[in-house]
Design a protein around this motif. Structure first.
Motif, PDB file in Angstrom:
ATOM      1  N   PRO A 103       0.761  -1.020  -0.129  1.00 25.35           N
ATOM      2  CA  PRO A 103       0.026   0.113   0.129  1.00 25.35           C
ATOM      3  C   PRO A 103       0.779   1.331  -0.069  1.00 25.35           C
ATOM      4  N   LEU A 104       2.008   1.307   0.790  1.00 28.07           N
ATOM      5  CA  LEU A 104       2.886   2.328   0.729  1.00 28.07           C
ATOM      6  C   LEU A 104       3.448   2.807  -0.535  1.00 28.07           C
ATOM      7  N   GLY A 105       3.764   1.520  -1.300  1.00 27.64           N
ATOM      8  CA  GLY A 105       4.200   1.990  -2.885  1.00 27.64           C
ATOM      9  C   GLY A 105       3.003   2.389  -3.670  1.00 27.64           C
ATOM     10  N   VAL A 106       1.735   2.068  -3.524  1.00 25.51           N
ATOM     11  CA  VAL A 106       0.544   2.714  -4.224  1.00 25.51           C
ATOM     12  C   VAL A 106       0.461   4.069  -3.761  1.00 25.51           C
ATOM     13  N   ALA A 107       0.468   4.503  -2.616  1.00 27.57           N
ATOM     14  CA  ALA A 107       0.332   5.771  -2.202  1.00 27.57           C
ATOM     15  C   ALA A 107       1.557   6.640  -2.703  1.00 27.57           C
ATOM     16  N   VAL A 108       2.879   6.279  -2.722  1.00 26.71           N
ATOM     17  CA  VAL A 108       3.836   7.241  -3.251  1.00 26.71           C
ATOM     18  C   VAL A 108       3.465   7.332  -4.752  1.00 26.71           C
ATOM     19  N   GLY A 114       4.521  16.996  -3.214  1.00 24.34           N
ATOM     20  CA  GLY A 114       4.218  18.064  -2.312  1.00 24.34           C
ATOM     21  C   GLY A 114       3.635  17.348  -1.108  1.00 24.34           C
ATOM     22  N   ARG A 115       2.680  18.223  -0.604  1.00 20.94           N
ATOM     23  CA  ARG A 115       2.021  18.015   0.878  1.00 20.94           C
ATOM     24  C   ARG A 115       1.612  16.762   0.740  1.00 20.94           C
ATOM     25  N   LEU A 116       1.014  16.230  -0.479  1.00 20.05           N
ATOM     26  CA  LEU A 116       0.020  14.768  -0.447  1.00 20.05           C
ATOM     27  C   LEU A 116       1.128  13.808  -0.346  1.00 20.05           C
ATOM     28  N   LEU A 117       2.387  13.898  -0.829  1.00 19.54           N
ATOM     29  CA  LEU A 117       3.538  12.975  -0.587  1.00 19.54           C
ATOM     30  C   LEU A 117       4.155  12.780   0.777  1.00 19.54           C
ATOM     31  N   LEU A 118       3.922  13.923   1.724  1.00 19.78           N
ATOM     32  CA  LEU A 118       4.082  13.732   3.014  1.00 19.78           C
ATOM     33  C   LEU A 118       3.814  12.750   3.821  1.00 19.78           C
ATOM     34  N   TRP A 119       2.436  12.431   3.729  1.00 21.40           N
ATOM     35  CA  TRP A 119       1.724  11.290   4.300  1.00 21.40           C
ATOM     36  C   TRP A 119       2.411  10.168   4.186  1.00 21.40           C
ATOM     37  N   PRO A 120       2.553   9.523   2.806  1.00 23.15           N
ATOM     38  CA  PRO A 120       3.065   8.289   2.718  1.00 23.15           C
ATOM     39  C   PRO A 120       4.604   8.246   3.239  1.00 23.15           C
ATOM     40  N   LEU A 121       5.103   9.228   3.117  1.00 24.00           N
ATOM     41  CA  LEU A 121       6.559   9.114   3.563  1.00 24.00           C
ATOM     42  C   LEU A 121       6.753   9.210   5.045  1.00 24.00           C
ATOM     43  N   LEU A 122       5.745   9.999   5.781  1.00 23.13           N
ATOM     44  CA  LEU A 122       5.730   9.796   7.435  1.00 23.13           C
ATOM     45  C   LEU A 122       5.243   8.401   7.672  1.00 23.13           C
ATOM     46  N   ALA A 123       4.394   7.772   6.777  1.00 19.87           N
ATOM     47  CA  ALA A 123       3.847   6.438   7.226  1.00 19.87           C
ATOM     48  C   ALA A 123       5.191   5.570   6.837  1.00 19.87           C
ATOM     49  N   GLY A 124       5.787   5.644   6.259  1.00 22.02           N
ATOM     50  CA  GLY A 124       7.119   4.654   5.944  1.00 22.02           C
ATOM     51  C   GLY A 124       8.151   4.782   6.940  1.00 22.02           C
ATOM     52  N   VAL A 125       8.246   6.020   7.567  1.00 21.90           N
ATOM     53  CA  VAL A 125       9.104   6.196   8.840  1.00 21.90           C
ATOM     54  C   VAL A 125       8.654   5.332   9.834  1.00 21.90           C
ATOM     55  N   PRO A 258       8.706   0.772  18.198  1.00 15.69           N
ATOM     56  CA  PRO A 258       7.340   0.335  17.615  1.00 15.69           C
ATOM     57  C   PRO A 258       6.597   1.376  18.095  1.00 15.69           C
ATOM     58  N   VAL A 259       6.324   1.730  19.490  1.00 18.48           N
ATOM     59  CA  VAL A 259       5.479   2.476  20.036  1.00 18.48           C
ATOM     60  C   VAL A 259       5.366   3.919  19.321  1.00 18.48           C
ATOM     61  N   VAL A 260       6.676   4.111  19.030  1.00 21.99           N
ATOM     62  CA  VAL A 260       6.935   5.598  18.567  1.00 21.99           C
ATOM     63  C   VAL A 260       6.507   5.657  17.052  1.00 21.99           C
ATOM     64  N   GLY A 261       6.572   4.464  16.502  1.00 25.58           N
ATOM     65  CA  GLY A 261       6.365   4.186  14.809  1.00 25.58           C
ATOM     66  C   GLY A 261       4.831   4.369  14.738  1.00 25.58           C
TER      67      GLY A 261
END
Length: 298
Positions: A103-108, A114-125, A258-261
């Motif tokens: 799903p992350l690959g689909v999201a990216v 721009g801003r929309l790319l921020l959410w998948p990158l944040l999710a990846g971290v 993992p909790v921080v994640g």
């Protein structure tokens, strides 16, 4: 638009919760019929149940919808069986985090940047913190199964939206789940039948409702309201849900990272909910009329 995104988000979160509860409940079947057998049992019952509930007719389907539904059934069997094999070797939270790479690959890929790319990158971290690959304590075969499930899940998201746009109601599931049951039967059925008992078969009915009938129905409805990019990002919540379910039901305690994640993926999920409505859903019009090629909204 916000109302459409909110309802789609609620459906997606409810689906992920059902998935993780169903997976945790399925772990108990591993000793009886193995992970592949547990996946086969759920998919086979799901195919039977959805045919009984939907009662499809040939006139309900376009040619394009039928072909997409069959393809969806094949990848549904793949993601289910590969992920069950991964859960047999990895903690539930780790397996879910690795599977989320699909799903992350689909999201990216579907993000406009721009801003929309921020959410998948944040999710990846967040997923990186959830999996803690630097510890090097994971089973490589289990990782391979989880990555295979990730590829199937990416295809599942794209095909589910295409089928949902093409076919009304839950008719897409009336094609995909029986096909998934047939594929699972060919792969795992012969090796499972000698170990199958009536008690285990009856348990499979309840598990089929919990996973995949209810969550897959919710996901198809959610993808009529959300873009594939937003939906893929929202799936980042699944590893976090898996971590909680693993802790409560399977006693798999997470560490600090993992909790921080979890915090990262929750933030990404909130961001996707705020920006992820599909244009046709916001306008209140159907995604595609029968016989009209459906397009995947970005």
């Amino acid at each position: 638009m916000r109302t459409s995104a909110r309802s789609g988000t609620f459906m997606a979160v409810a689906s992920m919760t059902c998935v993780q509860l169903g997976l945790a409940a399925s772990v108990g079947l591993f000793d009886e019929i193995g992970p592949e057998g547990a996946a086969w049992l759920r998919l086979t019952w799901a195919g039977v149940l959805v045919l009984v509930l939907v009662r499809p007719r040939r006139s309900d389907f376009t040619r394009r919808g039928l072909v997409a539904g069959v393809a969806l059934g094949v990848v549904t069997a793949g993601v289910t069986m590969l992920f069950m094999a991964a859960v047999d070797r990895l903690p539930l939270g780790t397996a879910s985090a690795l599977e989320f790479l699909g799903p992350l690959g689909v999201a990216v890929a579907r993000s406009r940047g721009g801003r929309l790319l921020l959410w998948p990158l944040l999710a990846g971290v967040g997923v990186l913190l959830l999996t803690e690959p630097w510890r090097g304590a994971v089973d490589p075969v289990g990782v391979a199964f989880a990555l295979g499930a990730a590829v199937c899940w990416a295809a599942y998201i794209l095909l589910t939206q295409a089928v949902g746009d093409e076919l009304s109601g839950l008719h897409g599931l009336a094609v995909s789940l029986p096909v998934a049951g047939i594929v699972a039967t060919l792969v795992a059925g012969p090796g499972t039948w000698p170990s199958l008992t009536w008690q285990v078969a009856l348990v499979g009915i309840g598990l089929a409702f919990l996973l995949p009938v209810v969550p897959f129905s919710l996901e198809m409805l959610a993808l009529r309201r959300l873009t594939t990019a937003a939906f893929g990002t929202l799936m980042s919540l699944e590893p976090a849900i898996a971590l909680v379910v693993g802790l409560l039901l399977l006693h798999q305690a997470p560490g600090l990272w993992p909790v921080v994640g979890i915090g990262f993926v929750v933030a990404a999920g909130i961001g996707a909910e705020r920006t992820g409505a599909r244009a046709h859903a916001a306008a209140g019009v159907p995604a595609a009329a029968p016989g009209v090629p459906a397009t995947l909204e970005r």
